[in-house]
Design a protein around this motif. Sequence first.
Motif, PDB file in Angstrom:
ATOM      1  N   ASN A  91      -1.025  -5.864   1.707  1.00 26.57           N
ATOM      2  CA  ASN A  91      -0.403  -6.957   2.459  1.00 26.57           C
ATOM      3  C   ASN A  91      -1.331  -8.162   2.363  1.00 26.57           C
ATOM      4  N   LYS A 118      -0.766 -11.166   3.270  1.00 28.69           N
ATOM      5  CA  LYS A 118      -0.605 -12.158   4.352  1.00 28.69           C
ATOM      6  C   LYS A 118      -0.529 -13.565   3.746  1.00 28.69           C
ATOM      7  N   ALA A 148      -7.028  -2.466  15.433  1.00 33.62           N
ATOM      8  CA  ALA A 148      -7.761  -2.165  14.197  1.00 33.62           C
ATOM      9  C   ALA A 148      -7.438  -3.154  13.081  1.00 33.62           C
ATOM     10  N   ILE A 149      -6.454  -4.031  13.289  1.00 38.63           N
ATOM     11  CA  ILE A 149      -6.014  -4.921  12.210  1.00 38.63           C
ATOM     12  C   ILE A 149      -6.939  -6.132  12.107  1.00 38.63           C
ATOM     13  N   SER A 172      -8.001  -2.181   9.014  1.00 36.73           N
ATOM     14  CA  SER A 172      -9.388  -2.143   8.549  1.00 36.73           C
ATOM     15  C   SER A 172      -9.681  -1.017   7.560  1.00 36.73           C
ATOM     16  N   GLY A 178      -4.781  -4.858   4.430  1.00 34.66           N
ATOM     17  CA  GLY A 178      -4.823  -6.318   4.484  1.00 34.66           C
ATOM     18  C   GLY A 178      -6.041  -6.830   3.734  1.00 34.66           C
TER      19      GLY A 178
HETATM   20  P1  PGA Z   1      -6.478  -5.214   7.631  1.00 33.74           P
HETATM   21  O1  PGA Z   1      -4.901  -5.539   7.823  1.00 33.74           O
HETATM   22  O2  PGA Z   1      -6.572  -4.174   6.554  1.00 33.74           O
HETATM   23  O3  PGA Z   1      -7.086  -6.540   7.230  1.00 33.74           O
HETATM   24  O4  PGA Z   1      -6.971  -4.716   8.945  1.00 33.74           O
HETATM   25  C1  PGA Z   1      -3.942  -4.529   7.799  1.00 33.74           C
HETATM   26  C2  PGA Z   1      -2.569  -5.116   7.982  1.00 33.74           C
HETATM   27  O5  PGA Z   1      -2.455  -6.150   8.663  1.00 33.74           O
HETATM   28  O6  PGA Z   1      -1.566  -4.595   7.462  1.00 33.74           O
END
Ligand code: PGA
Length: 260
Positions: A11, A13, A173-174, A215, A236
């Motif tokens: 993803n 973003k 965790a994101i 993460s 992400g």
């Molecule tokens: P991250 O994002 O791996 O940067 O934590 C995951 C996501 O938003 O799908």
Amino acid sequence: MNDNRPIIAANWKMYKTPQEGHQFAQELAIKALNLTGVRFILFPSATGLFHILEALKDSSVEFGGQNMHSASEGAFTGETSASMLLACGCRWVIIGHSERRHIFHETDADLCAKIPAALDAGLNVILCIGELLEERQAGSTEEVLRQQLQDDLAGMESFPVERLVIAYEPVWAIGTGVVATPEQAGEAHARVRVILQELFPDLPVERVRILYGGSVKSANAAQLIKIPGIDGFLIGGASLDIDQYVKIAEISQIETKVKL
Ligand code: PGA
């Protein structure tokens, strides 16, 4: 035929220009030739989709949109329809990412309209669910997951398990660097399966693919993918770097062979 390979979804973003995405996809198409034990899916921003199509025309790497509108067309400035995604070569769409829910205030009712619209149009869906930190601390993780699944999938009698993938992404965790422990992730994935079985008694829940997101990096991928019930990742930050992303795929390919 069932495709049980781990799904390694990126993803991006609001990162990467169409040109940067094109270059990444071209490099990935070559690296993917040696990584047939995983399924790559790229989610660039809408402006980059056509470039990705061009870069991946002879590749097994799949791609999709990060969001879509539920209507087939209309006066919805800034939005993208399922048919537009399909016309750019997409096979997938992410629905209900936590940033859509929390920053752009998409409601479960919005998501509930999008899912059948995507499936009917011919797109496969990754539906994201997950609890906030305060919800976890209050002990209501299970309740939140149940409510999201119930409301987002309301009105559906069942769903094609090959075409609707769930991503469990604890919001805390994101993008934070704080990854769920294998125990936390494993338990949440098992819960999701139990909830889905309650909601859809005839669904072959063991065949539903449930990804973990939040993460994920090459340093923690092995411990997570080893857990039964974790069928891949939605990544992400670490997916923006081709070496990190491919490393996570390599680890997932190796560990899945051990797991089976
Ligand atoms: P991250 O994002 O791996 O940067 O934590 C995951 C996501 O938003 O799908």
